[in-house]
Design a protein around this motif. Structure first.
Motif, short mmCIF file in Angstrom:
data_model
loop_
_atom_site.label_atom_id
_atom_site.label_comp_id
_atom_site.label_asym_id
_atom_site.label_seq_id
_atom_site.Cartn_x
_atom_site.Cartn_y
_atom_site.Cartn_z
N TYR A 1 0.84 -1.19 0.00
CA TYR A 1 0.00 0.00 0.00
C TYR A 1 0.88 1.25 0.00
N LEU A 2 0.52 2.20 -0.86
CA LEU A 2 1.16 3.51 -0.84
C LEU A 2 0.26 4.45 -0.05
N THR A 3 0.72 4.87 1.14
CA THR A 3 -0.02 5.83 1.94
C THR A 3 0.71 7.17 1.92
N ARG A 4 0.15 8.14 2.59
CA ARG A 4 0.70 9.49 2.50
C ARG A 4 2.16 9.57 2.95
N HIS A 5 2.48 8.83 3.99
CA HIS A 5 3.84 8.93 4.54
C HIS A 5 4.57 7.59 4.63
N HIS A 6 3.92 6.50 4.18
CA HIS A 6 4.53 5.19 4.36
C HIS A 6 4.32 4.29 3.14
N ALA A 7 5.16 3.28 3.07
CA ALA A 7 4.93 2.13 2.21
C ALA A 7 4.64 0.97 3.15
N LEU A 8 3.45 0.37 3.02
CA LEU A 8 3.04 -0.71 3.90
C LEU A 8 3.07 -2.03 3.15
N PHE A 9 3.51 -3.09 3.84
CA PHE A 9 3.52 -4.42 3.28
C PHE A 9 2.78 -5.34 4.25
N VAL A 10 1.67 -5.90 3.79
CA VAL A 10 0.86 -6.78 4.64
C VAL A 10 1.01 -8.21 4.16
N GLY B 1 9.15 4.20 5.82
CA GLY B 1 8.91 5.59 5.50
C GLY B 1 8.85 5.82 4.00
N ARG B 2 8.02 6.76 3.61
CA ARG B 2 7.91 7.15 2.20
C ARG B 2 8.00 8.67 2.12
N SER B 3 8.95 9.17 1.36
CA SER B 3 9.06 10.61 1.18
C SER B 3 8.02 11.09 0.17
N GLU B 4 7.64 12.35 0.27
CA GLU B 4 6.64 12.90 -0.63
C GLU B 4 7.10 12.78 -2.08
N ASN B 5 6.15 12.51 -2.97
CA ASN B 5 6.40 12.42 -4.41
C ASN B 5 7.10 11.14 -4.84
#
Length: 305
Positions: free
Chosen positions: A101-110, A162-166
């Motif tokens: 999942y790409l969220t606003r501030h993270h990359a999530l792996f379920v 963590g996912r940086s903006e853009n």
């Protein structure tokens, strides 16, 4: 973000460079229905506006990403301790091992409960990375940074980075022109050098695992770390026979409808056998940049629908 299921096997399909739906699991190909096509076009238009720099000038109190989040979807997970994790995401992808999942501030792996070993391998693979003492290029930013893990009620596990903006999965951008494929290859060659320095084979370089920032030409190898192995475990002494081949395959797929526009030096590189190791391959790629593109220069990304 819209998602579509294969009518034959039920797997999640992706949109190929021609705009059709393609199933990676059984190879089936489908075309959008009118309603689905319009929804996809609406979302794609937002992406293109974003890429063309419509929001390059920061609006007070608003980031460049804000307009894209009108298309966000929500899913909830329950943790073992009874808490609810609400995931608001713009993009998701299920490859049969984990859902990303790409969220606003993270990359999530379920990971489901039967894939916990893969989750552990992902954590170990990233932890095994090492970097040159003088990391003048900031190569650590090309790899995920752990933010936390959650034990889920159904015995699955959620890992957050963590996912940086853009920063978006490369697969969201469709086919790209040679000048943009070139800087993407440059980022991947940097990444392969770090993997080689760390004695690792990633084993899953693709449009899904590489995430890019089109504004500053940054790239990060975010996904598919459950396939990572020590070179000796893979029976290899270099990344020649896997990661460097995957760099070429990924670049060729991203070129898509723009293959005929590629300079001869790029075409030859994509068809060539990789160098003896990542460092030799990077040296070969530097030559392609000079001969095929007249040296390194920044090009603002433009994408046609």
């Amino acid at each position: 973000m819209l998602s579509f299921k294969c009518k034959n096997c039920g797997g999640e399909t992706s949109v190929d460079s021609s705009g059709s739906l393609f199933c990676e699991y059984c190879g089936s190909k489908f075309h959008f229905q009118d309603k689905e096509l319009q929804e996809y076009r609406d979302f794609r238009l937002q992406m293109l506006n974003y890429l063309r720099g419509v929001h390059d000038e920061m609006i007070e109190g608003e980031s460049r990403e804000d307009s894209l989040w009108d298309h966000a979807e929500t899913i909830c997970y329950e943790t073992k301790d009874g808490n609810e994790v609400t995931v608001r995401y713009l993009y998701s992808h299920d490859d049969g091992t984990a859902t990303t999942y790409l969220t606003r501030h993270h990359a999530l792996f379920v990971f489901p409960k039967n894939k916990r070993k893969e989750a552990e391998r992902m954590l170990r693979g990233i932890q095994a990375l090492s970097f040159p003492p003088a990391d003048v290029k900031g190569l650590e930013d090309c790899f995920p940074k752990l933010r936390g893990t959650y034990e889920l009620k159904d015995d699955g596990i959620m890992i957050t980075y963590g996912r940086s903006e853009n920063l978006f999965p490369l697969s969201m951008f469709g086919s790209l022109t040679p000048e943009h494929v070139a800087w993407i290859i440059s980022r991947l060659e940097n990444i392969c050098c770090v993997l080689s320095y760390s004695g690792l084979i990633h084993g899953g370089i693709s449009e899904e695992s590489l995430w890019i920032n089109p504004f500053n030409h940054h790239g990060a190898l975010m996904g598919h770390w459950w396939s990572a192995k020590r070179m000796e475990q893979a029976g290899l002494v270099t990344s020649r026979d896997q990661d460097l081949k995957d760099v070429r395959k990924t670049a060729d797929r991203v070129l898509g409808i723009h293959r005929e526009e590629a300079p001869e030096a790029l075409t030859e590189f994509l068809r060539s056998r990789p160098g003896i190791d990542a460092y030799a391959d990077f040296e070969s790629w530097d030559h392609v940049i000079e001969v095929g593109f007249g040296g390194r220069r920044f090009a603002k990304m433009k994408v046609d629908f």
